[in-house]
Design a protein around this motif. Structure first.
Motif, PDB file in Angstrom:
ATOM      1  N   ASP A 154       0.853  -1.150  -0.071  1.00  0.00           N
ATOM      2  CA  ASP A 154      -0.091  -0.210   0.048  1.00  0.00           C
ATOM      3  C   ASP A 154       0.867   1.272  -0.128  1.00  0.00           C
ATOM      4  O   ASP A 154       1.817   1.572   1.086  1.00  0.00           O
ATOM      5  CB  ASP A 154      -0.854   0.221   1.356  1.00  0.00           C
ATOM      6  N   GLY A 156       1.522   5.210  -0.215  1.00  0.00           N
ATOM      7  CA  GLY A 156       0.591   6.243   0.003  1.00  0.00           C
ATOM      8  C   GLY A 156       1.396   7.545  -0.612  1.00  0.00           C
ATOM      9  O   GLY A 156       2.824   7.625  -0.344  1.00  0.00           O
ATOM     10  N   ASN A 166       3.215   0.566   3.291  1.00  0.00           N
ATOM     11  CA  ASN A 166       2.717  -0.519   3.881  1.00  0.00           C
ATOM     12  C   ASN A 166       2.941  -1.848   3.274  1.00  0.00           C
ATOM     13  O   ASN A 166       2.642  -1.917   2.064  1.00  0.00           O
ATOM     14  CB  ASN A 166       1.436  -0.518   4.312  1.00  0.00           C
ATOM     15  N   LYS A 190      -2.405   5.275  -2.923  1.00  0.00           N
ATOM     16  CA  LYS A 190      -3.575   6.077  -2.315  1.00  0.00           C
ATOM     17  C   LYS A 190      -2.867   7.380  -1.966  1.00  0.00           C
ATOM     18  O   LYS A 190      -1.693   7.553  -1.750  1.00  0.00           O
ATOM     19  CB  LYS A 190      -3.972   5.506  -0.774  1.00  0.00           C
TER      20      LYS A 190
HETATM   21  C1  LIG Z   1      -0.618   2.185   6.440  1.00  0.00           C
HETATM   22  O1  LIG Z   1      -0.890   1.540   7.799  1.00  0.00           O
HETATM   23  C2  LIG Z   1      -1.260   2.708   8.645  1.00  0.00           C
HETATM   24  C3  LIG Z   1      -1.745   1.934   9.780  1.00  0.00           C
HETATM   25  O2  LIG Z   1      -2.295   0.892   9.842  1.00  0.00           O
HETATM   26  C4  LIG Z   1      -2.337   3.337   8.132  1.00  0.00           C
HETATM   27  O3  LIG Z   1      -2.817   4.682   9.154  1.00  0.00           O
HETATM   28  C5  LIG Z   1      -2.164   4.021   6.750  1.00  0.00           C
HETATM   29  O4  LIG Z   1      -3.132   4.866   6.135  1.00  0.00           O
HETATM   30  C6  LIG Z   1      -1.546   2.909   5.837  1.00  0.00           C
HETATM   31  N1  LIG Z   1      -0.997   3.646   4.508  1.00  0.00           N
HETATM   32  C7  LIG Z   1      -1.384   3.326   3.310  1.00  0.00           C
HETATM   33  C8  LIG Z   1      -0.975   3.999   2.289  1.00  0.00           C
HETATM   34  O5  LIG Z   1      -2.311   2.463   3.173  1.00  0.00           O
END
Ligand SMILES: *[C@@H]1O[C@H](CO)[C@@H](O)[C@H](O)[C@H]1NC(C)=O
Length: 581
Positions: A154, A156, A166, A190
């Motif tokens: 994931d 960001g 993540n 995201k």
């Molecule tokens: C990664 O994990 C954290 C904690 O669970 C969350 O707050 C965050 O939004 C996640 N980042 C992405 C890009 O999904």
């Protein structure tokens, strides 16, 4: 601030004439631009320093050939970073659905390797745009072994930068001989509200580092400092005052009771205190190195406070190496001038001892550990190139700069300037109580300084040996200053007692009295190893005890030097005001 840190990191690299050009150094991407997923190391979770190259396990690479090439820096190499391209094709802001990237068939040999890794809780580490990402290899369940075959990323982003990654491991596959495992990955982008400057914050652990205990210990040590400084100044002012008064009285009534022999105390050894220390060469080399270490520690802490060095791989170590190389005239100056003041003539030998002391000490540990690293094929193994760089730094910076310092030191402040003459014949040292013996003073001297730092030691050890990022360098600076003050106070008191017992061997005693802190630190390291960590295996154990020995020794040399300097100022002060016939 990050800009500053980048400069600090680049400088040493330029200095070492290394070609470091990686794609991600500006951390800005256009839409669709390639994002490189680097595989770093793999190793048992409990043994942070026992790492192997990721592909030393029979994993497979993705189909994509690497475009940019990664050049590792010296400090990364020394820290066992070994990035290899994963072969995963990822473009900025372009989602990748679940895709298989390679497949392996387990032979009995690779099966054994995987089972070993799963049994020992192996973790791997990746770097994505300099952000570290950890994942676990597999899982043991009811005597059966599984590996995670799916990696879900994931990502960001914020603007044109990556701010958060993540990794989730999914889809466990049972491993058995002949099994075919298909590895898959998936990337989802995201929009994130995190700011680029704050992207390392999630790796920090404020609840750990700013725990009430930490604040409390700082407060405690600070109180101890106030108390000690008060105590020292009170004792010394009052006692010295009394001593001076007594000596003055004795002088007036010299004719009457001179024969009674009631002259005693530190004044009696005025003809001895400025006698050169035994083993002057080695002693002055230690003091030179001690000041050198103190300078490096102080500068690195300041740079770390200013530059958030934890955000860049290996930047703390490269800053330390740079400061160490550039500050080398300090050791030459301090060692050379002290040696010359003590009347030493073989200054060339003294220079060589000064310049070699630390490199030999650290080099011995490094080569000892390297011996095991080679045997284990660990990434801590030194490359020939790194050794060459270190030798070059030694030959072209350390040696000439220390020589320069030595020459300046000898010529600028190398003249003997003791306030009292030294007797031709050494005075015998009178018998005294057992607790006034230098050995006892030395053994007791380290307790208070150790008491003022051991909570901080816990935090430093935990960040080095476990997976915490040390970032509270403000705390460290405070503790460093507290340690210096406590050490100096304790050493002054010890020196006063020693001289009052008419024992004039204060130079080594004051040095060792404060250096004994390191023995307590090493004992604490033993305790920490057995009760606070779960390290195992020959390599990690050797690594731990060798580097802890180096750490303690350097700390000891540093404290010893601070103590000696404090004692030496004190001794000059009291003997220069007393009228000596
Ligand atoms: C990664 O994990 C954290 C904690 O669970 C969350 O707050 C965050 O939004 C996640 N980042 C992405 C890009 O999904």
């Amino acid at each position: 601030m990050p800009r500053m840190s980048r400069k600090l990191v680049w400088l040493p690299l330029l200095l070492l004439a290394q070609d470091i050009h990686c794609d991600e150094h500006d951390h800005a991407y256009q839409d669709g631009e390639e994002v490189v997923f680097w595989m770093n190391t793999i190793g048992p979770y409990a043994n942070r320093q026992e790492t192997y190259g990721y592909f030393s396990l029979p994993f497979c690479r993705g189909p994509k050939e690497m475009i940019g090439h990664y050049h590792e820096t010296l400090s990364e190499a020394l820290q066992g970073v070994e990035l290899e391209y994963s072969g995963l094709a990822v473009q900025f802001k372009e989602d990748v659905p679940k895709t298989a990237y390679c497949e392996i068939t387990l032979t009995s040999e690779s099966l054994r390797a995987f089972i070993y890794a799963v049994k020992n809780h192996y973790w791997y580490q990746m770097y994505i745009d300099d952000l570290p990402v950890w994942g676990v290899v597999g899982e043991q369940d009811n005597g059966e072994f599984y590996v995670w075959s799916h990696k879900k990323f994931d990502m960001g982003y914020s603007g044109n930068r990556i701010v958060d990654v993540n990794l989730t491991s999914e889809n466990k596959v049972k491993i058995e001989a002949g099994a075919r495992i298909s590895f898959t990955y998936e990337v989802q982008w995201k929009l994130s509200s995190m700011k680029f400057e704050d992207r390392f914050e999630k790796y920090l652990d404020p609840t750990f580092f700013q725990h009430r205990i930490h604040w409390f210990s700082i407060f405690n040590s600070f109180m101890m400092v106030l108390f000690l400084v008060g105590l020292v100044s009170m004792i010394l002012l009052r006692t010295l005052h009394k001593d001076y008064a007594r000596y003055a009285r004795d002088e007036e009534s010299e004719d009457l009771d001179h024969d009674l022999g009631d002259e005693y105390g530190w004044k009696q050894v005025h003809g001895e205190v400025f006698r050169p220390a035994q083993h002057a060469t080695f002693f002055s080399a230690l003091i030179g190195c001690g000041l050198h270490i103190t300078t490096v520690v102080f500068c690195v802490i300041i740079f770390a406070i200013l530059g958030e060095l934890y955000t860049e791989r290996g930047s703390l170590l490269s800053t330390a190496l740079l400061v160490y190389a550039l500050a080398s005239p300090v050791s030459g100056y301090a060692g050379g001038s002290l040696y010359s003041r003590m009347g030493g003539k073989k200054w060339m030998r003294q220079y060589l001892v000064t310049v070699m002391l630390l490199p030999v000490l650290i080099g011995t540990a490094v080569f000892f550990v390297n011996f095991f690293a080679i045997y284990y094929h660990a990434t801590r193994m030194l490359h020939f190139k790194s050794i060459l760089y270190m030798v070059a730094i030694g030959l072209f910076i350390l040696f000439p700069m220390t020589l320069l310092g030595t020459l300046i030191g000898r010529n600028v402040s190398g003249r003997p300037n003791a306030p009292c003459r030294v007797n031709a014949v050494p005075r015998p040292i009178p018998e005294k109580k057992w607790f006034m013996e230098p050995e006892v003073i030395i053994a007791l001297g380290g307790i208070l300084p150790f008491g003022s730092i051991f909570i901080e030691m816990y935090f430093i050890f935990t960040s080095f040996w476990a997976y915490k990022v040390y970032y509270v360098f403000g705390f460290m600076l405070l503790v460093f200053l507290i340690l210096a003050v406590v050490t100096i106070c304790v050493t002054i008191v010890a020196t006063y007692f020693l001289l009052n017992a008419e024992d004039y061997r204060w130079q080594w005693t004051s040095f060792l009295c404060s250096a004994s802190t390191s023995v307590y630190v090493y004992l604490y390291a033993l305790y920490y190893f057995f009760f606070k960590t779960k390290m195992y295996g020959l390599f990690q154990t050797m690594f731990y005890f060798s580097y802890m020995a180096v750490f303690s020794t350097c700390l000891g040399i540093m404290c010893g030097t601070l103590g000696y300097i404090g004692a030496s100022v004190f001794v000059r002060k009291i003997y220069s005001t007393v009228k000596i016939d």
